[in-house]
Design an enzyme around this catalytic site. Structure first.
Site, PDB file in Angstrom:
ATOM      1  CD  GLU A  36      -2.719   1.162   2.568  1.00  0.00           C
ATOM      2  OE1 GLU A  36      -2.149   0.837   3.622  1.00  0.00           O
ATOM      3  OE2 GLU A  36      -3.889   1.565   2.530  1.00  0.00           O
TER       4      GLU A  36
ATOM      5  CE  LYS B 270      -7.377   0.513   3.654  1.00  0.00           C
ATOM      6  NZ  LYS B 270      -6.442   1.483   4.287  1.00  0.00           N
TER       7      LYS B 270
ATOM      8  CB  CYS C 104      -3.707  -1.724   4.571  1.00  0.00           C
ATOM      9  SG  CYS C 104      -2.772  -1.141   5.989  1.00  0.00           S
TER      10      CYS C 104
HETATM   11  O1  LIG Z   1      -1.063   6.716   7.148  1.00  0.00           O
HETATM   12  C1  LIG Z   1      -0.173   6.551   6.336  1.00  0.00           C
HETATM   13  O2  LIG Z   1       0.643   7.423   6.051  1.00  0.00           O
HETATM   14  C2  LIG Z   1      -0.079   5.237   5.649  1.00  0.00           C
HETATM   15  N1  LIG Z   1      -1.154   4.367   5.966  1.00  0.00           N
HETATM   16  C3  LIG Z   1      -2.189   4.232   5.162  1.00  0.00           C
HETATM   17  O3  LIG Z   1      -2.274   4.864   4.155  1.00  0.00           O
HETATM   18  C4  LIG Z   1      -3.284   3.272   5.522  1.00  0.00           C
HETATM   19  C5  LIG Z   1      -4.515   4.080   5.692  1.00  0.00           C
HETATM   20  S1  LIG Z   1      -4.290   5.439   6.834  1.00  0.00           S
HETATM   21  N2  LIG Z   1      -2.933   2.548   6.691  1.00  0.00           N
HETATM   22  C6  LIG Z   1      -3.650   1.571   7.215  1.00  0.00           C
HETATM   23  O4  LIG Z   1      -4.706   1.172   6.743  1.00  0.00           O
HETATM   24  C7  LIG Z   1      -3.010   1.000   8.466  1.00  0.00           C
HETATM   25  C8  LIG Z   1      -3.818  -0.050   9.172  1.00  0.00           C
HETATM   26  C9  LIG Z   1      -3.165  -0.433  10.435  1.00  0.00           C
HETATM   27  O5  LIG Z   1      -2.051  -0.083  10.736  1.00  0.00           O
HETATM   28  C10 LIG Z   1      -3.905  -1.272  11.393  1.00  0.00           C
HETATM   29  O6  LIG Z   1      -4.976  -1.814  11.042  1.00  0.00           O
HETATM   30  O7  LIG Z   1      -3.427  -1.420  12.520  1.00  0.00           O
END
Ligand SMILES: O=C(O)CNC(=O)[C@H](CS)NC(=O)CCC(=O)C(=O)O
Length: 270
Positions: free
Chosen positions: A43, A114, A157
């Site tokens: 991702e 997503k 993710c």
């Molecule tokens: O925020 C960022 O810069 C990068 N991350 C993303 O883009 C994505 C959406 S915010 N991250 C997740 O979905 C993490 C899930 C996760 O860590 C969990 O389910 O514990």
């Protein structure tokens, strides 16, 4: 379906599109030189930075990323999953967090937007509000049936916390579950591997989980440990904490064996 090598790429993407594409290209090259025929990128592989910067560069990121995936698939003659990048939604000002599966001819095999957005206050003090810039997809993810590579189900993710999404994929006949991620370091240390093994075991599927690792920008730390897990839940490869690749063999005979030894899919009541 044949036996073949798959790769889960692990990288440290930063708020710089060209730098990330260069890093991704190097790692795809590394995976292919080791024999991988199916390669997954994590991702945010092409851009990981502040939400406002991602939005401002949305069109450029979307176009360059899609072209890059086609070019890499054709040049290296492999099937590639781009595990999540922003594609602007017409007029709303938001993007879809999109995963794209491309074949060796550069053709699109499957696309997924997503559906579960990460709106979470993580106990380490970081707050995530993915829905402020991302539009939730409205359709469940697809399973692409490849005659050579098997039936490949997509997800992204945070989806990994929702087992019903993977049950939907295995109801469609999935053999392989892709979970490209940018898991936070804080949640990842306790949850990442357990969740991935659970999805593999309960669906008797291979799990291929490309990952972000290290410090991506400011205080953003990601967990790493890109991995490939077999249908019994055994970890076949783990990329550790540095950028690199996790490579393992995907075997139809192993799928058949595990599904014979543990026929839980046949015992579903709901
Ligand atoms: O925020 C960022 O810069 C990068 N991350 C993303 O883009 C994505 C959406 S915010 N991250 C997740 O979905 C993490 C899930 C996760 O860590 C969990 O389910 O514990």
């Amino acid at each position: 379906m044949k036996s073949y090598l798959a790769a889960a790429i692990q990288m440290t993407s930063v708020p710089d599109l060209q730098k990330n594409l260069a890093q991704a290209e190097e790692l795809i090259d590394l995976a292919v030189r080791q024999g991988a025929e199916l390669v997954g990128l994590p991702e945010n592989f092409s851009f990981m930075g502040e939400e406002k910067d991602k939005l401002a560069q949305g069109n450029a990121i979307a176009q360059a990323t899609e072209t890059f995936l086609q070019k890499m698939a054709q040049r290296f003659q492999v099937t590639i999953l781009g595990g999540g990048f922003p594609i602007p939604v017409d007029s709303s000002g938001k993007v879809y967090n999109t995963a794209l599966l491309i074949n060796a001819n550069g053709q699109e095999l499957a696309r997924y937007q997503k559906v579960h957005l990460f709106d979470v206050n993580v106990p380490d003090g970081n707050t995530y509000q993915e829905s402020s810039t991302v539009m939730a997809g409205l359709e469940l993810p697809p399973v692409y049936a490849s005659p050579e590579l098997g039936k490949i189900g997509l997800s992204i993710c945070y989806d990994v916390r929702f087992p019903e999404l993977y049950r939907h994929l295995s109801n469609q006949g999935a053999d392989i579950l892709f979970v490209p991620a940018a898991f936070t370091a804080f949640t990842g240390k306790d949850h990442w591997q357990v969740l991935l093994q659970s999805r593999a075991i309960e669906n008797t599927c291979y799990v291929i989980a490309p990952a972000q690792t290290g410090t991506n920008y400011d205080r953003r730390q990601t967990h790493g440990h890109a991995m490939i897990i077999d249908p019994w839940g055994v970890i076949l490869a783990d990329a550790g904490e540095k950028p690199g690749v996790a490579i393992a063999e995907i075997k139809p005979t192993r799928l058949e064996q595990v599904r014979r030894q543990m026929p839980s899919l046949q015992h579903r009541v709901f």
